[in-house]
Design a protein around this motif. Structure first.
Motif, PDB file in Angstrom:
ATOM      1  N   PHE A   5       0.837  -1.188  -0.113  1.00 42.58           N
ATOM      2  CA  PHE A   5       0.135  -0.041  -0.022  1.00 42.58           C
ATOM      3  C   PHE A   5       0.900   1.343   0.048  1.00 42.58           C
ATOM      4  CE2 PHE A   5       1.048   0.015   4.465  1.00 42.58           C
ATOM      5  CZ  PHE A   5       0.836   1.382   4.931  1.00 42.58           C
ATOM      6  N   GLN A   6       2.204   1.115   0.242  1.00 46.76           N
ATOM      7  CA  GLN A   6       2.919   2.199   0.492  1.00 46.76           C
ATOM      8  C   GLN A   6       3.438   2.645  -0.788  1.00 46.76           C
ATOM      9  OE1 GLN A   6       5.765   1.925   3.944  1.00 46.76           O
ATOM     10  NE2 GLN A   6       5.394  -0.117   3.658  1.00 46.76           N
ATOM     11  N   PHE A   7       3.164   1.960  -1.902  1.00 46.23           N
ATOM     12  CA  PHE A   7       3.812   2.058  -3.105  1.00 46.23           C
ATOM     13  C   PHE A   7       2.620   2.323  -4.376  1.00 46.23           C
ATOM     14  CE2 PHE A   7       6.914  -0.145  -0.778  1.00 46.23           C
ATOM     15  CZ  PHE A   7       7.971   0.595  -0.539  1.00 46.23           C
ATOM     16  N   LEU A  12       6.082   1.736  -8.572  1.00 47.78           N
ATOM     17  CA  LEU A  12       6.826   1.177  -7.288  1.00 47.78           C
ATOM     18  C   LEU A  12       7.671   2.549  -6.708  1.00 47.78           C
ATOM     19  CD1 LEU A  12       8.126  -2.244  -8.447  1.00 47.78           C
ATOM     20  CD2 LEU A  12       6.038  -1.696  -7.003  1.00 47.78           C
ATOM     21  N   SER A  13       7.038   3.579  -7.020  1.00 52.36           N
ATOM     22  CA  SER A  13       7.656   4.795  -6.183  1.00 52.36           C
ATOM     23  C   SER A  13       6.772   4.815  -4.847  1.00 52.36           C
ATOM     24  CB  SER A  13       7.823   5.972  -6.991  1.00 52.36           C
ATOM     25  OG  SER A  13       6.200   6.316  -7.370  1.00 52.36           O
ATOM     26  N   PRO A  14       7.234   5.457  -3.861  1.00 47.90           N
ATOM     27  CA  PRO A  14       6.315   5.791  -2.704  1.00 47.90           C
ATOM     28  C   PRO A  14       5.278   6.400  -3.092  1.00 47.90           C
ATOM     29  CG  PRO A  14       8.820   6.162  -2.184  1.00 47.90           C
ATOM     30  CD  PRO A  14       8.537   6.190  -3.879  1.00 47.90           C
ATOM     31  N   ARG A  15       4.109   6.003  -2.263  1.00 43.62           N
ATOM     32  CA  ARG A  15       2.863   6.582  -2.467  1.00 43.62           C
ATOM     33  C   ARG A  15       2.746   8.132  -1.993  1.00 43.62           C
ATOM     34  NH1 ARG A  15      -1.450   4.439  -4.716  1.00 43.62           N
ATOM     35  NH2 ARG A  15      -0.845   2.279  -4.337  1.00 43.62           N
ATOM     36  N   ALA A  16       2.136   8.902  -2.533  1.00 40.86           N
ATOM     37  CA  ALA A  16       2.106  10.343  -1.732  1.00 40.86           C
ATOM     38  C   ALA A  16       1.175  10.110  -0.663  1.00 40.86           C
ATOM     39  CB  ALA A  16       1.218  11.441  -2.696  1.00 40.86           C
ATOM     40  N   GLY A  17       1.624  10.809   0.648  1.00 43.97           N
ATOM     41  CA  GLY A  17       1.123  10.968   1.665  1.00 43.97           C
ATOM     42  C   GLY A  17       1.331   9.891   2.684  1.00 43.97           C
ATOM     43  N   VAL A  18       1.871   8.679   2.294  1.00 38.14           N
ATOM     44  CA  VAL A  18       2.330   7.823   3.335  1.00 38.14           C
ATOM     45  C   VAL A  18       3.614   8.316   4.195  1.00 38.14           C
ATOM     46  CG1 VAL A  18       3.556   5.702   3.909  1.00 38.14           C
ATOM     47  CG2 VAL A  18       1.754   5.825   1.891  1.00 38.14           C
ATOM     48  N   SER A  19       4.590   8.866   3.858  1.00 36.23           N
ATOM     49  CA  SER A  19       5.756   9.409   4.567  1.00 36.23           C
ATOM     50  C   SER A  19       5.177  10.454   5.556  1.00 36.23           C
ATOM     51  CB  SER A  19       6.811   9.924   3.821  1.00 36.23           C
ATOM     52  OG  SER A  19       7.405   9.043   2.989  1.00 36.23           O
ATOM     53  N   ASP A  20       4.359  11.682   5.185  1.00 40.55           N
ATOM     54  CA  ASP A  20       3.817  12.449   5.818  1.00 40.55           C
ATOM     55  C   ASP A  20       2.873  12.085   6.992  1.00 40.55           C
ATOM     56  OD1 ASP A  20       5.040  14.468   4.325  1.00 40.55           O
ATOM     57  OD2 ASP A  20       3.335  14.723   3.146  1.00 40.55           O
ATOM     58  N   THR A  21       2.275  10.994   6.573  1.00 37.19           N
ATOM     59  CA  THR A  21       1.382  10.247   7.633  1.00 37.19           C
ATOM     60  C   THR A  21       2.021   9.566   8.832  1.00 37.19           C
ATOM     61  OG1 THR A  21      -0.623  10.120   5.970  1.00 37.19           O
ATOM     62  CG2 THR A  21      -0.492   8.433   8.039  1.00 37.19           C
ATOM     63  N   ALA A  48     -13.276   2.670   7.605  1.00 37.19           N
ATOM     64  CA  ALA A  48     -12.299   2.161   6.504  1.00 37.19           C
ATOM     65  C   ALA A  48     -10.864   1.933   6.954  1.00 37.19           C
ATOM     66  CB  ALA A  48     -12.286   3.025   5.402  1.00 37.19           C
ATOM     67  N   VAL A  49      -9.994   0.819   6.277  1.00 37.87           N
ATOM     68  CA  VAL A  49      -8.496   0.676   6.713  1.00 37.87           C
ATOM     69  C   VAL A  49      -7.636   1.915   6.090  1.00 37.87           C
ATOM     70  CG1 VAL A  49      -6.862  -0.709   6.521  1.00 37.87           C
ATOM     71  CG2 VAL A  49      -9.067  -1.766   7.139  1.00 37.87           C
ATOM     72  N   PRO A  50      -6.907   2.604   6.791  1.00 38.09           N
ATOM     73  CA  PRO A  50      -6.043   3.576   6.165  1.00 38.09           C
ATOM     74  C   PRO A  50      -5.427   2.915   5.033  1.00 38.09           C
ATOM     75  CG  PRO A  50      -6.043   4.088   8.584  1.00 38.09           C
ATOM     76  CD  PRO A  50      -6.772   2.629   8.233  1.00 38.09           C
ATOM     77  N   ALA A  51      -4.652   1.859   4.861  1.00 39.59           N
ATOM     78  CA  ALA A  51      -4.093   1.442   3.659  1.00 39.59           C
ATOM     79  C   ALA A  51      -4.827   1.328   2.410  1.00 39.59           C
ATOM     80  CB  ALA A  51      -3.551   0.026   4.326  1.00 39.59           C
ATOM     81  N   ASP A  52      -6.190   1.018   2.978  1.00 39.77           N
ATOM     82  CA  ASP A  52      -7.080   0.654   1.673  1.00 39.77           C
ATOM     83  C   ASP A  52      -7.401   2.256   1.207  1.00 39.77           C
ATOM     84  OD1 ASP A  52      -7.001  -1.812   2.017  1.00 39.77           O
ATOM     85  OD2 ASP A  52      -8.805  -1.948   3.138  1.00 39.77           O
ATOM     86  N   VAL A  53      -7.209   3.162   1.859  1.00 43.69           N
ATOM     87  CA  VAL A  53      -7.802   4.755   1.548  1.00 43.69           C
ATOM     88  C   VAL A  53      -6.622   5.396   0.972  1.00 43.69           C
ATOM     89  CG1 VAL A  53      -8.875   6.788   2.443  1.00 43.69           C
ATOM     90  CG2 VAL A  53      -9.717   4.471   3.241  1.00 43.69           C
ATOM     91  N   ILE A  54      -5.483   5.124   1.302  1.00 45.56           N
ATOM     92  CA  ILE A  54      -4.481   6.259   0.923  1.00 45.56           C
ATOM     93  C   ILE A  54      -4.211   6.434  -0.498  1.00 45.56           C
ATOM     94  CG2 ILE A  54      -2.492   4.505   1.057  1.00 45.56           C
ATOM     95  CD1 ILE A  54      -1.547   7.331   2.932  1.00 45.56           C
ATOM     96  N   ALA A  55      -4.527   5.466  -1.362  1.00 48.02           N
ATOM     97  CA  ALA A  55      -4.227   5.664  -2.620  1.00 48.02           C
ATOM     98  C   ALA A  55      -5.366   6.597  -3.328  1.00 48.02           C
ATOM     99  CB  ALA A  55      -4.486   4.442  -3.484  1.00 48.02           C
ATOM    100  N   ALA A  56      -6.463   6.513  -2.803  1.00 47.12           N
ATOM    101  CA  ALA A  56      -7.574   7.643  -3.167  1.00 47.12           C
ATOM    102  C   ALA A  56      -7.560   8.834  -2.432  1.00 47.12           C
ATOM    103  CB  ALA A  56      -8.972   7.011  -3.056  1.00 47.12           C
ATOM    104  N   ASP A  57      -7.379   8.950  -1.223  1.00 47.14           N
ATOM    105  CA  ASP A  57      -7.511  10.111  -0.533  1.00 47.14           C
ATOM    106  C   ASP A  57      -6.304  10.242   0.916  1.00 47.14           C
ATOM    107  OD1 ASP A  57      -8.447  12.393   0.451  1.00 47.14           O
ATOM    108  OD2 ASP A  57     -10.370  11.680   1.009  1.00 47.14           O
ATOM    109  N   PRO A  58      -5.115  10.531   0.102  1.00 46.16           N
ATOM    110  CA  PRO A  58      -4.041  10.672   1.125  1.00 46.16           C
ATOM    111  C   PRO A  58      -4.162  11.841   2.287  1.00 46.16           C
ATOM    112  CG  PRO A  58      -3.299  11.254  -0.892  1.00 46.16           C
ATOM    113  CD  PRO A  58      -4.659  10.633  -1.009  1.00 46.16           C
ATOM    114  N   GLN A  59      -4.982  12.795   1.723  1.00 45.67           N
ATOM    115  CA  GLN A  59      -5.177  13.829   2.705  1.00 45.67           C
ATOM    116  C   GLN A  59      -6.278  13.388   3.793  1.00 45.67           C
ATOM    117  OE1 GLN A  59      -3.762  16.874   2.639  1.00 45.67           O
ATOM    118  NE2 GLN A  59      -4.612  16.964   4.831  1.00 45.67           N
ATOM    119  N   ALA A  60      -7.276  12.751   3.673  1.00 45.01           N
ATOM    120  CA  ALA A  60      -8.001  11.902   4.588  1.00 45.01           C
ATOM    121  C   ALA A  60      -7.265  11.116   5.558  1.00 45.01           C
ATOM    122  CB  ALA A  60      -9.314  11.465   3.793  1.00 45.01           C
ATOM    123  N   VAL A  61      -6.374  10.469   5.026  1.00 39.25           N
ATOM    124  CA  VAL A  61      -5.552   9.635   5.867  1.00 39.25           C
ATOM    125  C   VAL A  61      -4.622  10.393   6.743  1.00 39.25           C
ATOM    126  CG1 VAL A  61      -3.911   7.700   5.883  1.00 39.25           C
ATOM    127  CG2 VAL A  61      -5.727   7.504   4.307  1.00 39.25           C
TER     128      VAL A  61
END
Length: 74
Positions: A5-7, A12-21, A48-61
């Motif tokens: 979920f992190q990528f 395979l680059s880091p997903r936006a929002g994961v590091s900030d979260t 919802a599970v944050p790992a499932d949401v982070i791709a669609a809505d990193p700000q919400a996570v």
């Protein structure tokens, strides 16, 4: 095991929002508890599970992490 979920699956680059979260959570949680936080239903994400949401809505996570940190730290 690698928590994908992190990528971004296509690059395979880091997903936006994961590091900030993670940076938002770690002052209040151990590294392990921060990892678990991503895998458990979250009330600030309507169950919802944050790992499932982070791709669609990193700000919400991120906002959910901030709310969780504020509650944990008091």
């Amino acid at each position: 095991m690698l928590p994908m979920f992190q990528f971004d699956a296509s690059t395979l680059s880091p997903r936006a929002g994961v590091s900030d979260t993670v940076r938002e959570l770690v002052p209040a949680l151990s590294d392990w508890d921060a990892s678990l936080w991503f895998a458990q239903p979250n009330e600030w994400l309507a169950g919802a599970v944050p790992a499932d949401v982070i791709a669609a809505d990193p700000q919400a996570v991120f906002d959910a992490a901030r709310a969780h940190r504020c509650v944990v730290r008091g």
